[in-house]
Design an enzyme around this catalytic site. Sequence first.
Site, PDB file in Angstrom:
ATOM      1  N   ARG A  74     -52.058  -8.225  86.103  1.00 47.30           N
ATOM      2  CA  ARG A  74     -52.958  -9.281  85.639  1.00 47.30           C
ATOM      3  C   ARG A  74     -52.903 -10.428  86.637  1.00 47.30           C
ATOM      4  O   ARG A  74     -51.983 -10.487  87.464  1.00 47.30           O
ATOM      5  CB  ARG A  74     -52.459  -9.835  84.302  1.00 47.30           C
ATOM      6  CG  ARG A  74     -52.065  -8.808  83.312  1.00 47.30           C
ATOM      7  CD  ARG A  74     -50.743  -9.170  82.616  1.00 47.30           C
ATOM      8  NE  ARG A  74     -50.263  -8.011  81.846  1.00 47.30           N
ATOM      9  CZ  ARG A  74     -50.594  -7.768  80.602  1.00 47.30           C
ATOM     10  NH1 ARG A  74     -51.304  -8.631  79.947  1.00 47.30           N
ATOM     11  NH2 ARG A  74     -50.192  -6.675  79.987  1.00 47.30           N
ATOM     12  N   GLY A  79     -41.787  -8.038  68.282  1.00 42.50           N
ATOM     13  CA  GLY A  79     -42.008  -6.867  69.125  1.00 42.50           C
ATOM     14  C   GLY A  79     -42.878  -5.800  68.482  1.00 42.50           C
ATOM     15  O   GLY A  79     -43.062  -4.720  69.035  1.00 42.50           O
ATOM     16  N   ASP A 139     -53.403 -14.097  81.615  1.00 40.03           N
ATOM     17  CA  ASP A 139     -52.572 -12.896  81.412  1.00 40.03           C
ATOM     18  C   ASP A 139     -53.393 -11.763  80.804  1.00 40.03           C
ATOM     19  O   ASP A 139     -52.909 -10.635  80.694  1.00 40.03           O
ATOM     20  CB  ASP A 139     -51.361 -13.212  80.519  1.00 40.03           C
ATOM     21  CG  ASP A 139     -51.756 -13.803  79.182  1.00 40.03           C
ATOM     22  OD1 ASP A 139     -52.448 -14.830  79.169  1.00 40.03           O
ATOM     23  OD2 ASP A 139     -51.375 -13.239  78.139  1.00 40.03           O
ATOM     24  N   ARG A 172     -43.897  -6.991  73.458  1.00 39.29           N
ATOM     25  CA  ARG A 172     -43.886  -5.913  72.454  1.00 39.29           C
ATOM     26  C   ARG A 172     -44.447  -4.633  73.049  1.00 39.29           C
ATOM     27  O   ARG A 172     -45.024  -3.809  72.335  1.00 39.29           O
ATOM     28  CB  ARG A 172     -44.703  -6.324  71.243  1.00 39.29           C
ATOM     29  CG  ARG A 172     -46.092  -6.793  71.626  1.00 39.29           C
ATOM     30  CD  ARG A 172     -46.958  -6.908  70.436  1.00 39.29           C
ATOM     31  NE  ARG A 172     -48.159  -7.654  70.782  1.00 39.29           N
ATOM     32  CZ  ARG A 172     -49.175  -7.776  69.980  1.00 39.29           C
ATOM     33  NH1 ARG A 172     -49.151  -7.210  68.805  1.00 39.29           N
ATOM     34  NH2 ARG A 172     -50.227  -8.477  70.347  1.00 39.29           N
TER      35      ARG A 172
END
Length: 472
Positions: free
Chosen positions: A179, A122, A244, A89
């Site tokens: 990440r 999203g 993440d 998103r």
Amino acid sequence: MTLHIPFDNSYAALPPAFYARQTPTPVQAPRLIAFNADLARLLGIEPGDTGELAQVFAGNRLPAGAEPLSQLYSGHQFGQYNPQLGDGRAVLLGETVGTDGIRRDIQLKGSGRTPYSRMGDGRAWLGPVLREYVISEAMHALGIPTTRALAAVETGEPVIRERPLPGAVLTRVARSHLRVGTFQIFAARGQTDTLEQLTAYAIARHYPDADGPMGLLTAVRDAQSRLIAQWMGAGFIHGVMNTDNCTISGETIDYGPCAFLDSYHPGRVYSSIDHMGRYAYGRQPEIAVWNIAQLATALIRQMPDTETAVEQATAIVHAMPGLIHDAWLSIFRAKIGLASAEDGDETLITDLLNRMAENQADFTNTFRALADGTPRDQFTDPAAFDGWAGDWQARLAREPDPQDLMRRTNPVFIPRNHRIEQMIDAAIAGDYTPFERLNTVLARPFTPQPEADDLTRPPLPDEVVPATFCGT
Ligand code: AMP
Ligand code: MG
């Protein structure tokens, strides 16, 4: 004046393996809630009028020079490897090199579906957008590395959660959105060339002095060690330390279910989905080490001599608990007014923390009161504080200016959970005064502001926020 963003994009110049080109999905009726003019200046942005800002930061109009894309990554969520996540998103508009010479990403979050949306819509609703705006800017003001908030826009469209809620888009700014999970996905897929490219990119962007994959690992380990110690010092519980959500830059990212401690307890958990307490306040150091071990595992995949690489990486990761501990100790020394280091300091600090835990002492107010208040009032049994104060006073006698040090280290104001919830409720009802007030007060967290005394108060029984929720 029209909006000008001096884009200088590097991620979009990487091969397509790293992302999907993706434009934001326009929304019905964008309305600007907030624009961070100080941050805009730092980024080199010339702001336009409010209407134009709303259009651009809702994703309705692409600013010149933007090369929008969604980034690919994977990650361990609560210890389980999810082979593909990615910006479900979010859209990276591009990067600027700020007036301080630092390159930063400008990313819209909540800007519509992407190839990585999976089952999601999203979108983001207003609550998490305002939450992230206030808390990330508060973290910055506390001196803790963090992504920042450039803008918040209402979309004029509802998003459906348990009920229809107002939709919003946050513009997030980060030194990068790399990440641990960005490395994991290419390592897991055996895409060694891509992994090597990513490693070179991360080194060039964040740690130009780092020597190869193990140099990068060392640098990220050090940055994350400092970060986690700072979280501990502020009483911050991230709440969703998945790989993440663990940045290569060492910035705090993802303000989904995070919370600040009110009363101190190392086992405190707020996140509604953290049933096992994996991400409890006191477990954050060991989880950070676990996350860096996952980065090590990924980075090793590009090393020619696996055995030597494993040996090197193991040594790098094994040093991390000690580094976090050292950083923690120096932060907590300062919090009790100690500029110098003596052998008994750690015992003194843990003794105080144990007494605080047993007596439901408010974390922020107790430490601040050490400098200019009556800390014993923070303890259900004030004698518990008195039992510690004697040793502390004896130690303080060897310090030049502990009061000043404590006032610079222990904030008066933090974004308390109940104030965040109250602010969101007001905004849903159309009142943005609490949102603006929190931003103003939290911009100077170490400065007493008598008119905002109510914001130092812990929650009343009926204000306690029992659980926080991911920002979906
Ligand atoms: P987060 O909990 O924000 O770290 O998100 C974890 C993953 O879920 C990321 O890949 C997000 O992009 C994705 N995600 C979260 N919320 C949504 C949403 N509303 N629509 C699509 N993807 C989402
Ligand atoms: Mg996330």
